[in-house]
Design a protein around this motif. Structure first.
Motif, PDB file in Angstrom:
ATOM      1  N   ARG A  17       0.865  -1.191   0.000  1.00 57.71           N
ATOM      2  CA  ARG A  17       0.000   0.000   0.000  1.00 57.71           C
ATOM      3  C   ARG A  17       0.893   1.229   0.000  1.00 57.71           C
ATOM      4  O   ARG A  17       2.046   1.170   0.399  1.00 57.71           O
ATOM      5  N   ARG A  54       7.051   3.791   0.678  1.00 59.17           N
ATOM      6  CA  ARG A  54       5.598   3.722   0.501  1.00 59.17           C
ATOM      7  C   ARG A  54       4.947   5.088   0.548  1.00 59.17           C
ATOM      8  O   ARG A  54       3.731   5.204   0.540  1.00 59.17           O
ATOM      9  N   VAL A  84       3.193  -3.565  -6.257  1.00 63.66           N
ATOM     10  CA  VAL A  84       2.635  -2.320  -6.792  1.00 63.66           C
ATOM     11  C   VAL A  84       3.098  -2.151  -8.235  1.00 63.66           C
ATOM     12  O   VAL A  84       4.290  -2.213  -8.509  1.00 63.66           O
ATOM     13  N   ARG A  96      -6.207   2.444  -6.194  1.00 65.63           N
ATOM     14  CA  ARG A  96      -6.086   1.031  -5.900  1.00 65.63           C
ATOM     15  C   ARG A  96      -5.099   0.730  -4.776  1.00 65.63           C
ATOM     16  O   ARG A  96      -5.313  -0.152  -3.966  1.00 65.63           O
ATOM     17  N   TYR A  97      -4.041   1.479  -4.737  1.00 62.12           N
ATOM     18  CA  TYR A  97      -3.009   1.197  -3.726  1.00 62.12           C
ATOM     19  C   TYR A  97      -3.017   2.150  -2.538  1.00 62.12           C
ATOM     20  O   TYR A  97      -2.309   1.943  -1.562  1.00 62.12           O
ATOM     21  N   TRP A  99      -3.548   3.782   0.833  1.00 60.43           N
ATOM     22  CA  TRP A  99      -3.840   3.162   2.122  1.00 60.43           C
ATOM     23  C   TRP A  99      -4.830   3.998   2.919  1.00 60.43           C
ATOM     24  O   TRP A  99      -4.715   5.207   2.996  1.00 60.43           O
ATOM     25  N   THR A 103      -9.041   0.772   6.385  1.00 62.87           N
ATOM     26  CA  THR A 103      -9.080  -0.341   5.424  1.00 62.87           C
ATOM     27  C   THR A 103      -8.200  -1.512   5.850  1.00 62.87           C
ATOM     28  O   THR A 103      -8.546  -2.658   5.655  1.00 62.87           O
ATOM     29  N   LEU A 105      -5.299  -4.287   5.946  1.00 55.08           N
ATOM     30  CA  LEU A 105      -4.956  -5.206   4.862  1.00 55.08           C
ATOM     31  C   LEU A 105      -6.185  -5.987   4.466  1.00 55.08           C
ATOM     32  O   LEU A 105      -7.270  -5.472   4.440  1.00 55.08           O
ATOM     33  N   THR A 108      -8.125  -6.695  -1.007  1.00 55.16           N
ATOM     34  CA  THR A 108      -7.287  -6.227  -2.109  1.00 55.16           C
ATOM     35  C   THR A 108      -8.107  -5.302  -2.981  1.00 55.16           C
ATOM     36  O   THR A 108      -7.721  -4.938  -4.052  1.00 55.16           O
TER      37      THR A 108
END
Length: 112
Positions: A17, A54, A84, A96-97, A99, A103, A105, A108
């Motif tokens: 993420r 990240r 990613v 989509r990625y 964080w 949420t 983990l 997906t």
DNA sequence: CCACTGACGAGTG
DNA sequence: GCACTCGCCAGTG
């Protein structure tokens, strides 16, 4: 120290993420101070263990740094290693990625 | 204390 | 999508 608060948030970003500078700043209780996040990461002492790779900018791409593109490539490699994917323009799907603290983990997601 | 710098973001045209 | 402006602030010399 503001750096400590920022790093504490960065450490919470799960694998695979990403979080934007602005988002990290907000979570650290420092709204509208994205620059501080960048500054804090830039001032990271060598050997500090935080998933700095990240953290990306609001455009969904890896930010350039003053040092050169070397570490930029490393950041991208680390992210790709976590699953990613980047597009031809060197950007990733933020929708989509990105964080979300809630949420976590598990999901997906990426598709409603 | 002042000037400058820097992994940024949101708004405007 | 691109170019520009303004806001925000810790470090460094």
């Amino acid at each position: 120290m503001t750096h400590a608060r920022i790093l504490a948030v960065v450490r919470r970003i799960p694998e695979g993420r990403v979080a934007t500078y602005g988002q990290v700043a907000r979570l650290a209780g420092l709204p509208n101070q994205a620059r501080l996040v960048g500054y804090a990461l830039a001032a990271l002492p060598e050997g500090t263990v935080v998933p700095w790779h990240r953290v990306i900018n609001a455009r969904g791409e890896v930010s350039l740094r003053r040092g050169g593109d070397g570490a930029m490539v490393e950041q991208r490699l680390r992210l790709e290693r976590e699953g990613v994917r980047f597009d031809a323009a060197g950007r990733l799907a933020l929708a989509r990625y990105a964080w979300s603290p809630r949420t976590r983990l598990a999901s997906t997601d990426g598709r409603p």
